[in-house]
Design a protein around this motif. Sequence first.
Motif, PDB file in Angstrom:
ATOM      1  N   GLU A 147      -7.203   9.418   8.613  1.00 54.13           N
ATOM      2  CA  GLU A 147      -7.465   9.012  10.000  1.00 54.13           C
ATOM      3  C   GLU A 147      -6.312   8.181  10.553  1.00 54.13           C
ATOM      4  N   LEU A 148      -5.776   7.283   9.732  1.00 55.72           N
ATOM      5  CA  LEU A 148      -4.645   6.468  10.171  1.00 55.72           C
ATOM      6  C   LEU A 148      -3.430   7.337  10.482  1.00 55.72           C
ATOM      7  N   LEU A 149      -3.156   8.320   9.634  1.00 50.84           N
ATOM      8  CA  LEU A 149      -2.000   9.193   9.854  1.00 50.84           C
ATOM      9  C   LEU A 149      -2.171  10.062  11.099  1.00 50.84           C
ATOM     10  N   ILE A 150      -3.394  10.515  11.358  1.00 54.02           N
ATOM     11  CA  ILE A 150      -3.642  11.301  12.579  1.00 54.02           C
ATOM     12  C   ILE A 150      -3.378  10.446  13.813  1.00 54.02           C
ATOM     13  N   THR A 151      -3.827   9.187  13.778  1.00 52.82           N
ATOM     14  CA  THR A 151      -3.573   8.275  14.902  1.00 52.82           C
ATOM     15  C   THR A 151      -2.077   8.030  15.058  1.00 52.82           C
TER      16      THR A 151
ATOM     17  N   ASP B  10       6.780  -1.898  18.216  1.00 54.39           N
ATOM     18  CA  ASP B  10       6.032  -2.939  17.493  1.00 54.39           C
ATOM     19  C   ASP B  10       4.708  -2.384  16.971  1.00 54.39           C
ATOM     20  N   GLN B  11       4.065  -1.530  17.768  1.00 54.40           N
ATOM     21  CA  GLN B  11       2.814  -0.916  17.325  1.00 54.40           C
ATOM     22  C   GLN B  11       3.055   0.014  16.135  1.00 54.40           C
TER      23      GLN B  11
ATOM     24  N   LEU C 242       2.824   0.982  10.198  1.00 57.44           N
ATOM     25  CA  LEU C 242       3.494   1.082   8.889  1.00 57.44           C
ATOM     26  C   LEU C 242       2.955   0.026   7.930  1.00 57.44           C
ATOM     27  N   GLN C 243       2.706  -1.177   8.432  1.00 56.54           N
ATOM     28  CA  GLN C 243       2.156  -2.216   7.572  1.00 56.54           C
ATOM     29  C   GLN C 243       0.755  -1.840   7.100  1.00 56.54           C
ATOM     30  N   GLN C 244      -0.021  -1.200   7.966  1.00 57.93           N
ATOM     31  CA  GLN C 244      -1.343  -0.715   7.555  1.00 57.93           C
ATOM     32  C   GLN C 244      -1.209   0.314   6.430  1.00 57.93           C
ATOM     33  N   LEU C 245      -0.198   1.187   6.544  1.00 55.16           N
ATOM     34  CA  LEU C 245       0.046   2.173   5.484  1.00 55.16           C
ATOM     35  C   LEU C 245       0.350   1.483   4.162  1.00 55.16           C
ATOM     36  N   VAL C 246       1.219   0.461   4.229  1.00 59.57           N
ATOM     37  CA  VAL C 246       1.579  -0.282   3.023  1.00 59.57           C
ATOM     38  C   VAL C 246       0.341  -0.924   2.400  1.00 59.57           C
TER      39      VAL C 246
ATOM     40  N   THR D 160      -2.134   1.656   0.788  1.00 56.69           N
ATOM     41  CA  THR D 160      -1.668   2.436  -0.363  1.00 56.69           C
ATOM     42  C   THR D 160      -1.080   1.578  -1.474  1.00 56.69           C
ATOM     43  N   GLY D 161      -1.226   0.253  -1.378  1.00 58.21           N
ATOM     44  CA  GLY D 161      -0.623  -0.594  -2.399  1.00 58.21           C
ATOM     45  C   GLY D 161       0.883  -0.434  -2.439  1.00 58.21           C
ATOM     46  N   ASP D 162       1.506  -0.457  -1.254  1.00 58.65           N
ATOM     47  CA  ASP D 162       2.961  -0.301  -1.121  1.00 58.65           C
ATOM     48  C   ASP D 162       3.419   1.073  -1.617  1.00 58.65           C
TER      49      ASP D 162
END
Length: 227
Positions: free
Chosen positions: A120-124, A164-165, A170-174, A177-179
Motif C-alpha cells: 500500500e505504501l509503494l502504491i501511494t 520533503d514528502q 522513504l523514511q517510512q520504507l526504512v 523494512t528494518g533498513d
Amino acid sequence: MADQLLDSTLGDLACTLPGATRVFHQFHLDFCCGGQKTLRQASLERGVDADEVIRQLSRLDPQDAEGADWRQASPEQLIDHLLDRFHAVHRQQLPELIRLAARVEQVHGERDDCPHGLTELLITMQQELESHMQKEEQVLFPLIERGAGPMAGGPISVMRFEHDQHGEALQQLVDLTGDMQPPEGACNTWRALYRGLDELRVDLMQHIHLENNLLFPRALGLEVRHG
C-alpha cells in the motif's frame, strides 16, 4: 580541513566531492531534502560521529568516475539527465517493487517480520511520484528551459515541498523494512524486493539532490557554491 568540511552543507559536499553521497548513505545522512544542513548539524541530529564521516570522506578518490560533476552542466543538460536517469527509471522500478511486495505480503503474511502495509505504501508513493514528475515535465522544466528565472519560484516551492514528502515516504520504507535488511530465512523474492527498495532509495535521493541543490538554485539565478 576538518572544520571546513564540518561547516559545509551536505548539499555542497554531495556536489563537490565525488563519492560523498555513498558515505552519506552509509551514515544515513540526508543530503537531498536536508541538503542545507551543515555536516556538523546533520551529524549531531543523527547521532553519528562527525569525525568518522570526515575520515571516510577524506579517503574518497577525487577521480571517482561514479561521482559525475553536474555543476558545469547547463540546465538543459541536467534536465535531460534527470528525465533519462531518474524519471524513466522510477517508472520502471515501482511497478516491479509493488508486484514483489504484494507477493511477499501474500506468502509470508503470518510472519511477525513481514513488512505489512508495504504494498500500500509503494502504491501511494508511485501515485505521488508520478504526479510530481508530470508537473515537472509539463510545467516546471519547460519554464526553466525558457529561462523563466524568478517566475519559476512558485512551482519550485511546490516541488521542494513534495520532495520533503518523498523523503518522509522513504523514511517510512526504512522503518517498515528494518533498513531494507532481509530477515533470516527470507526467500529470494523477499531479498530481491529489499535490494530493489534500496536501489529506489539511492536513486530517489540522488534525483532530489540534483534538483534541490543544483537545478533549482541555478534556475532562480542563485549562486551554486562550489565548496
